[in-house]
Write an enzyme that holds these catalytic residues in place. Structure first.
Site, short mmCIF file in Angstrom:
data_model
loop_
_atom_site.label_atom_id
_atom_site.label_comp_id
_atom_site.label_asym_id
_atom_site.label_seq_id
_atom_site.Cartn_x
_atom_site.Cartn_y
_atom_site.Cartn_z
CD GLN A 260 37.20 44.16 49.91
OE1 GLN A 260 38.36 44.48 49.80
NE2 GLN A 260 36.79 42.92 49.71
CG HIS A 263 41.49 44.45 53.17
ND1 HIS A 263 42.63 43.74 53.38
CD2 HIS A 263 40.60 43.56 52.65
CE1 HIS A 263 42.44 42.47 53.01
NE2 HIS A 263 41.22 42.35 52.56
CD GLU A 328 40.35 43.71 44.67
OE1 GLU A 328 39.84 44.59 45.41
OE2 GLU A 328 41.45 43.18 44.90
CG HIS A 329 36.92 40.91 45.92
ND1 HIS A 329 37.64 42.00 46.38
CD2 HIS A 329 37.77 39.86 45.94
CE1 HIS A 329 38.88 41.61 46.66
NE2 HIS A 329 38.99 40.31 46.41
CG ASP A 362 39.78 37.48 50.46
OD1 ASP A 362 39.71 37.78 49.26
OD2 ASP A 362 39.17 38.11 51.37
CG HIS A 421 59.61 45.33 4.63
ND1 HIS A 421 60.47 46.29 5.08
CD2 HIS A 421 58.95 44.87 5.73
CE1 HIS A 421 60.34 46.42 6.41
NE2 HIS A 421 59.42 45.55 6.82
#
Lengths: 437, 437
Positions: A260, A263, A328-329, A362, A421
C-alpha cells in the site's frame, strides 16, 4: 519506522488524523486553478487541451496527436511480452466473470386493478474513463474501469490518459485497453481531460459519466463537473487496514502494508493486532523489506506519516476501530476471518485470510479495485456495472385504479397547496364518470 | 401563453435552453455565501445554526428549540384531519411495498480451488433527510425520503426542516414523519442544516448520507459537502415532458403541464405531440385552467419561460427529442405507451397512458418522486433503498488458488513497477513451497 500505539484514545485520534489527511488547506488554492482549466476548455476546446498539455505535461501536441492512432495501437502489442498479454487476458476474464454476476435487471410487477409498476435499467450513452499515466502505467486501472462499462453495454466508451515522454502512452496501457475492447483513446490527462469529457471539444466527445482515479487536480475537476455529468467517486490516496491475530505471519503482513505504502507518499498502511509480538515483528519486517525497496524513499515517507500499528485487547475492538476508519482495503489476517467479518460494517473490499493478499484483488481476483477512500466506505461502494447503469421508474394506472386513489391524491395535494396536482386527477374522474353514465 | 414550435432545430435549441436553465452566473456568488455558512457551522456549531435561522428564516431559536419535542409531535395529530392521516398511511404503505421489491442482497460465490467471491450489502449508520419547509409543507417528500431509508434498515435517521412563522413546523409534515417512523427532527433548514448534518453540532449528529431536495442554497451546500458525506443527487427545479398523440385528451395534458408549472417559477412543462390539433387545444386548455388558478402568477411565469409545445412528425422523433432532454418526469399520453417506451433511453420516472397523471406518482403509486433533474437522468436514477446501502467486495483465496495466479500477479505488478505488490504474493509462495517440501 512504524509506530506502535497501545492506547485506545490515541489510536482513535491517529486514525482520525490519517483518515482526514487529504482535507488540507491547499485544496482551495488548487480549486481555483482547476476552475480556470475547466472554463478554458469549455470556451476554447482542443486549443486549451494543447496549451495545458504543454504547460503541465511538457508535451507539445498538435490537434491530430490527441487521438491515439491505429498504428500506435497495433505497435503496442510488439512492445509487451507474451506473458504480459496472457496475464492481462486472465485478469480481464476474471474481472468480467465477477462483474457479470447479479447485474441489475429491468422488471415489472403487475398489481391489482391492472396497475403496472417497475424499474427499467438502461446504460448511459457514453462513458469516459480516466487512466492516470505520465511516469507510471496502470493497465489494471484500464481493465477495472473498462470491463464494468462493457458489461453494462455502454454503446460508446472513450479513454483519456496523459502522455509521457515524447508524447507516448505506455504500450502496456494500450494493450490492456484493446483487450478490454477500448480503441477510442485520447492523449490528454489532468483537469483538462476531465473538462474535455464533461463539456466536449472539437476532438473529444462529451460523455455522461466519468470514472477512474487521478491526482488531486483530477479529483477536484471531477467534483466540480459533477452535476453536469455523473462521476464514480472522489478518489483520495489509497489505504489498507489489516486486522491480525496471533496466527498472522509478520512477513506477509509487512509485505501487504508496504504494497500500500509504495503507491504514494500519502498512502496509509495500518495494522491493528491483538498480539503484541506480532506488532513488534511486523515493525521489524517492514524495516527489513524496506532495505532494498526500489521505491524506498517514497515508501518510507508514507510509512512514517501514515503508517501505524495499534494493539488492542480483542478482535471486537479491532473491528470497532476499523469501522471508524472505514478503510478502502481491509485484510482479515486472522484464524477465523468470517467470524470477524460479522462485526465489520464499512470497508471497500475485504480480503479474508492469509492467502488473500490485497495484490490478488488489485489485479485479477475479479472484484473492482476502484474503491471508496478516506472514510467514504461509510456510504459508498466499489466501482461497478451499476456505475454505468441508471434506471427509470415505470408507472401505469388503469381508470379503476386511479379512481380508487383519487380521494387520497386530492387530500395530499391539498395539504401541499398544489391545486393542479389535485385537478389533474379530478379532471380524469370527470371523464370516467361521464363515460360510465 | 404556451408557445408552439414546429421547427426541429428550434425545438432542439429551446430544449437545450430549458435544460440548462439553472446554470446561471449567480451560482458562483451564492456559492461564496454557502461556503461561509458551512465554515461557520463547522467552527461554531449550534451557535451558527441559531444565527443563520434568525438571518434567513427570521426565527429566533434557542438551542433547546432545535429539536422538535414530544409534545409538539403528539399535538400534530390533533391538527390534521383523519382523512389526511389515512391518505398518508395509504401512501406510506404503497411506497414501502414498491421499495421492498428487489432490494439488493448480499451474496457469495464459491469458485474453483476454494475461491470465495461476493458482495456484502450494509446500510449506512446514519442518514439525514432534508425536507423543505417555511411557507410550504411537503409531507410527500418526508415519506419519499424516510421510507427507503427505513427499508434499508438505517439504524439512525434524522430529519431537518426549516421553521415557519412562530418557529412552527407544519403538522402535516410532523405526522408524515411519525407515520414513517422518524421522531428525531430538527428545526433548521438551508445550507446551515446541510452543514449540521455533514459536520455535526452539539445538538445535531453528523450523518453519513444526506438526501432530499431543497433550494439552490441547499443544493450548493450538498455539492460542497459531497465527499465528506454521501448525497442522493443535486436536485434542480422540477420538469415534465409529455409525449402525446391524437388520442390524448387536451384537458388532461394541460392539467399535467400545470401540475408541474405550479411548483416553481423555474419549473419546466413541455409537450411534444404528433398532432397539431392537440397542440392548439392544449394551449387553449392551459389558458382556461389558469384563469382561476390559486397560484396563477407563479404558474404563468413558469409556463411563459419554460413552457413549450413542440409538434413532430412521428413518435420516434418525439422520443429522440425526449432522450436529448432526459426529463425528470415523462408522460406517454399515447395509444400504445409500451411501444413508445422502447425508444426511450433517459427519464427519471415514466408514466404510461392517460390514467396515469404524474400526480399519482408524486404521492402514492409507490415509486420514488425524488428523481434526477436538469438532464441528469442521462446518468442518474431515482432516490431509492440503494441510496442508503453500500456494499463491500469479499475475496478469499486458498493457498492453491493463490499459487495458480502468482505468476500473473507478478507480471502485472512488475508492469506497474510495484515491487511490494509482487513480493506480497511471492513471500506467500515461499511459505507454501517450504511447507510443501
Amino acid at each position: 519506522m512504524l509506530r506502535i500505539i497501545t492506547q485506545w484514545t490515541e489510536a482513535k485520534a491517529e486514525l482520525r488524523r490519517i483518515c482526514d489527511r487529504t482535507h488540507d488547506d491547499q485544496v482551495m488554492h488548487k480549486e481555483a486553478t482547476v476552475r480556470e482549466v475547466l472554463q478554458a476548455v469549455k470556451r476554447q476546446g482542443d486549443r486549451a487541451l494543447l496549451d495545458y498539455t504543454l504547460e503541465f505535461d511538457q508535451q507539445h501536441l498538435t490537434p491530430e496527436d490527441l487521438r491515439v492512432g491505429g498504428a500506435e495501437l497495433d505497435a503496442a502489442y510488439q512492445q509487451v511480452t507474451q506473458e504480459y498479454i496472457e496475464a492481462i487476458r486472465l485478469a480481464k476474464q476474471q474481472i468480467e466473470a465477477f462483474h457479470r454476476q447479479r447485474v441489475p435487471k429491468s422488471w415489472v410487477h403487475f398489481g391489482e386493478d391492472e396497475i403496472v409498476l417497475g424499474k427499467r435499467y438502461t446504460p448511459v450513452d457514453r462513458a469516459g474513463l480516466y487512466v492516470p499515466g505520465g511516469k507510471a502505467a496502470y493497465p489494471s486501472t484500464v481493465l477495472m474501469n473498462a470491463v464494468p462499462a462493457k458489461v453494462a453495454q455502454v454503446p460508446k466508451i472513450v479513454m483519456v490518459t496523459p502522455p509521457g515522454k515524447e508524447k507516448t502512452i505506455s504500450p502496456a496501457v494500450l494493450v490492456a485497453a484493446q483487450e478490454a475492447g477500448i480503441t477510442e483513446i485520447y492523449r490528454v490527462g489532468g483537469a483538462q481531460a476531465v473538462a474535455a469529457l464533461a463539456y466536449g471539444t472539437e476532438t473529444i466527445p462529451k460523455v455522461d459519466v466519468i470514472t477512474g482515479p487521478g491526482n488531486i487536480y483530477v479529483t477536484l475537476a471531477k467534483k466540480l463537473v459533477y452535476g453536469t455529468v455523473g462521476i464514480d467517486s472522489l478518489a483520495g490516496p489509497s489505504e489498507v487496514l489489516i486486522i491480525a491475530d496471533h496466527t498472522a505471519e509478520p512477513s506477509h503482513v509487512a509485505a501487504d502494508l508496504l504494497a500500500q505504502a509504495e503507491h504514494d507518499a500519502m498512502a496509509a498502511a495500518i495494522l491493528i493486532t491483538t498480539d503484541a509480538m506480532i506488532a513488534r515483528s511486523v515493525v521489524d519486517e517492514v524495516e527489513r523489506q524496506l532495505v532494498d525497496h526500489p521505491r524506498r524513499i517514497l515508501t518510507e515517507k508514507a510509512i512514517a506519516h501514515y503508517g501505524l500499528v495499534i494493539t488492542v485487547d480483542s478482535l471486537e475492538a479491532a473491528a470497532e476501530l476499523s469501522n471508524e476508519f472505514a478503510p478502502e482495503h481491509l485484510e482479515l489476517e486472522v484464524e477465523d476471518p468470517w467470524s470477524v467479518l460479522q462485526n465489520i460494517r464499512h470497508a471497500g473490499a475485504i480480503f479474508l485470510g492469509d492467502s488473500t493478499p490485497e495484490a490478488v484483488g488489485d489485479y485479477l481476483a475479479g472484484p473492482n479495485h476502484t474503491l471508496p477512500t478516506s472514510g467514504s466506505a461509510r456510504y459508498a461502494s466499489p466501482l461497478g456495472v451499476e456505475t454505468f447503469l441508471k434506471h427509470s421508474s415505470l408507472i401505469q394506472y388503469s381508470p379503476t385504479a386511479l379512481q380508487k386513489v383519487a380521494q387520497a391524491v386530492d387530500t395530499l395535494a391539498s395539504a401541499e397547496g398544489l391545486h393542479s396536482h389535485a385537478y389533474s386527477v379530478r379532471v380524469r374522474m370527470r371523464g370516467k364518470l361521464s363515460s360510465d353514465g
